[in-house]
Motif scaffolding. Structure first.
Motif, short mmCIF file in Angstrom:
data_model
loop_
_atom_site.label_atom_id
_atom_site.label_comp_id
_atom_site.label_asym_id
_atom_site.label_seq_id
_atom_site.Cartn_x
_atom_site.Cartn_y
_atom_site.Cartn_z
N LYS A 2 2.58 5.88 -8.31
CA LYS A 2 2.48 5.34 -9.67
C LYS A 2 3.45 6.07 -10.59
O LYS A 2 4.23 5.44 -11.32
CB LYS A 2 1.05 5.48 -10.18
N ALA A 3 3.44 7.38 -10.56
CA ALA A 3 4.33 8.18 -11.42
C ALA A 3 5.79 7.89 -11.11
O ALA A 3 6.62 7.72 -12.01
CB ALA A 3 4.02 9.67 -11.26
N PHE A 4 6.12 7.82 -9.82
CA PHE A 4 7.50 7.56 -9.41
C PHE A 4 7.99 6.21 -9.93
O PHE A 4 9.05 6.12 -10.56
CB PHE A 4 7.63 7.61 -7.89
N PHE A 5 7.25 5.14 -9.65
CA PHE A 5 7.71 3.81 -10.02
C PHE A 5 7.74 3.61 -11.53
O PHE A 5 8.65 2.97 -12.06
CB PHE A 5 6.89 2.72 -9.33
N GLY A 12 0.81 -1.20 0.00
CA GLY A 12 0.00 0.00 0.00
C GLY A 12 0.85 1.26 0.00
O GLY A 12 1.97 1.27 0.52
N VAL A 13 0.30 2.30 -0.59
CA VAL A 13 0.96 3.60 -0.66
C VAL A 13 -0.02 4.67 -0.21
O VAL A 13 -1.23 4.52 -0.34
CB VAL A 13 1.48 3.90 -2.08
N GLU A 38 11.31 2.51 -15.61
CA GLU A 38 11.25 2.51 -17.08
C GLU A 38 12.55 1.98 -17.71
O GLU A 38 12.48 1.17 -18.64
CB GLU A 38 10.93 3.90 -17.59
N PRO A 39 13.73 2.37 -17.22
CA PRO A 39 14.96 1.85 -17.81
C PRO A 39 15.12 0.33 -17.69
O PRO A 39 15.91 -0.27 -18.41
CB PRO A 39 16.07 2.56 -17.03
N LEU A 40 14.37 -0.28 -16.78
CA LEU A 40 14.43 -1.73 -16.59
C LEU A 40 13.39 -2.45 -17.44
O LEU A 40 13.23 -3.66 -17.32
CB LEU A 40 14.21 -2.07 -15.11
N GLY A 41 12.68 -1.71 -18.27
CA GLY A 41 11.67 -2.32 -19.14
C GLY A 41 10.35 -2.56 -18.45
O GLY A 41 9.50 -3.29 -18.96
N VAL A 42 10.13 -1.91 -17.31
CA VAL A 42 8.89 -2.10 -16.56
C VAL A 42 7.78 -1.24 -17.17
O VAL A 42 7.99 -0.08 -17.49
CB VAL A 42 9.11 -1.74 -15.07
N ALA A 43 6.61 -1.85 -17.33
CA ALA A 43 5.45 -1.16 -17.88
C ALA A 43 4.20 -1.62 -17.12
O ALA A 43 4.24 -2.58 -16.37
CB ALA A 43 5.31 -1.47 -19.36
N VAL A 44 3.09 -0.93 -17.36
CA VAL A 44 1.82 -1.29 -16.74
C VAL A 44 1.30 -2.59 -17.36
O VAL A 44 1.18 -2.70 -18.58
CB VAL A 44 0.78 -0.16 -16.92
N VAL A 45 0.98 -3.56 -16.49
CA VAL A 45 0.40 -4.83 -16.93
C VAL A 45 -1.12 -4.78 -16.74
O VAL A 45 -1.87 -5.24 -17.58
CB VAL A 45 0.99 -6.00 -16.13
N ALA A 46 -1.54 -4.22 -15.60
CA ALA A 46 -2.97 -4.12 -15.29
C ALA A 46 -3.17 -2.96 -14.33
O ALA A 46 -2.27 -2.62 -13.56
CB ALA A 46 -3.48 -5.41 -14.66
N GLU A 47 -4.36 -2.36 -14.38
CA GLU A 47 -4.68 -1.29 -13.44
C GLU A 47 -6.18 -1.26 -13.22
O GLU A 47 -6.96 -1.45 -14.15
CB GLU A 47 -4.20 0.07 -13.95
N GLY A 48 -6.57 -1.02 -11.97
CA GLY A 48 -7.96 -0.87 -11.61
C GLY A 48 -8.12 0.42 -10.84
O GLY A 48 -7.33 1.35 -10.99
N ALA A 92 -7.88 1.68 -5.15
CA ALA A 92 -7.94 0.69 -4.07
C ALA A 92 -7.49 -0.69 -4.56
O ALA A 92 -6.95 -1.47 -3.79
CB ALA A 92 -9.36 0.60 -3.53
N TYR A 93 -7.71 -1.00 -5.84
CA TYR A 93 -7.20 -2.24 -6.43
C TYR A 93 -5.73 -2.05 -6.78
O TYR A 93 -4.90 -2.87 -6.49
CB TYR A 93 -7.98 -2.63 -7.68
N GLY A 94 -5.42 -0.96 -7.45
CA GLY A 94 -4.05 -0.60 -7.73
C GLY A 94 -3.58 -0.87 -9.14
O GLY A 94 -4.36 -1.01 -10.07
N ILE A 95 -2.25 -0.94 -9.24
CA ILE A 95 -1.58 -1.08 -10.52
C ILE A 95 -0.54 -2.19 -10.41
O ILE A 95 0.07 -2.38 -9.36
CB ILE A 95 -0.93 0.25 -10.95
N GLU A 96 -0.38 -2.94 -11.49
CA GLU A 96 0.64 -3.98 -11.56
C GLU A 96 1.66 -3.57 -12.61
O GLU A 96 1.31 -3.27 -13.74
CB GLU A 96 0.00 -5.32 -11.94
N LEU A 97 2.92 -3.56 -12.21
CA LEU A 97 4.03 -3.18 -13.08
C LEU A 97 4.96 -4.38 -13.24
O LEU A 97 5.26 -5.06 -12.26
CB LEU A 97 4.82 -2.03 -12.46
#
Length: 124
Positions: free
Chosen positions: A16-19, A8-9, A24-34, A37-42
């Motif tokens: 979200k913006a920070f991570f 939790g944050v 990003e340089p590690l190739g991380v992107a959004v996989v899913a988002e709700g 309260a559900y959140g975001i998966e990176l």
């Protein structure tokens, strides 16, 4: 070892913006988002995921998910965790709202953390 780590944050938009930017340089992107309260998966190309969600809880409980090679391991984890003093938080079973082969079990550990084991493979 880990399938995903969820925590939790206090400021969902800022985190979200920070991570997204920092990873990003590690190739991380959004996989899913709700909803927040559900959140975001990176994740970088379907590998282990980092999940964030909005909470007022201080400190927020962790959600740790371990990768299982098969559904039998998920079931064995669940039994062993309950025998070790864990509390049920979701018996082994499919969670099709995540995806068709998401087979997982959840327990609450001694410090209140949500501990999961998940297999993404179809039944053997």
């Amino acid at each position: 070892m880990f399938d995903h780590v969820k925590f939790g944050v206090s400021d969902y938009a800022a985190s979200k913006a920070f991570f997204l930017k920092a990873l990003e340089p590690l190739g991380v992107a959004v996989v899913a988002e709700g909803s927040p309260a559900y959140g975001i998966e990176l994740s970088p190309k379907g590998k282990a995921s980092l999940c964030l969600y909005q909470t007022d809880e201080k400190p927020a409980h962790l959600h740790l998910a371990f990768t299982a090679e098969n559904r039998r391991q998920v079931e064995a984890f669940y039994r062993a965790a309950l025998e070790a003093g864990g509390k049920d938080n979701g018996a082994p079973g499919l969670r099709p709202h995540y995806h068709a082969n998401y087979y997982a079990a959840f327990v609450i550990g001694p410090d209140g953390h949500n501990i999961e084991t998940v297999c993404h493979e179809p039944e053997a």
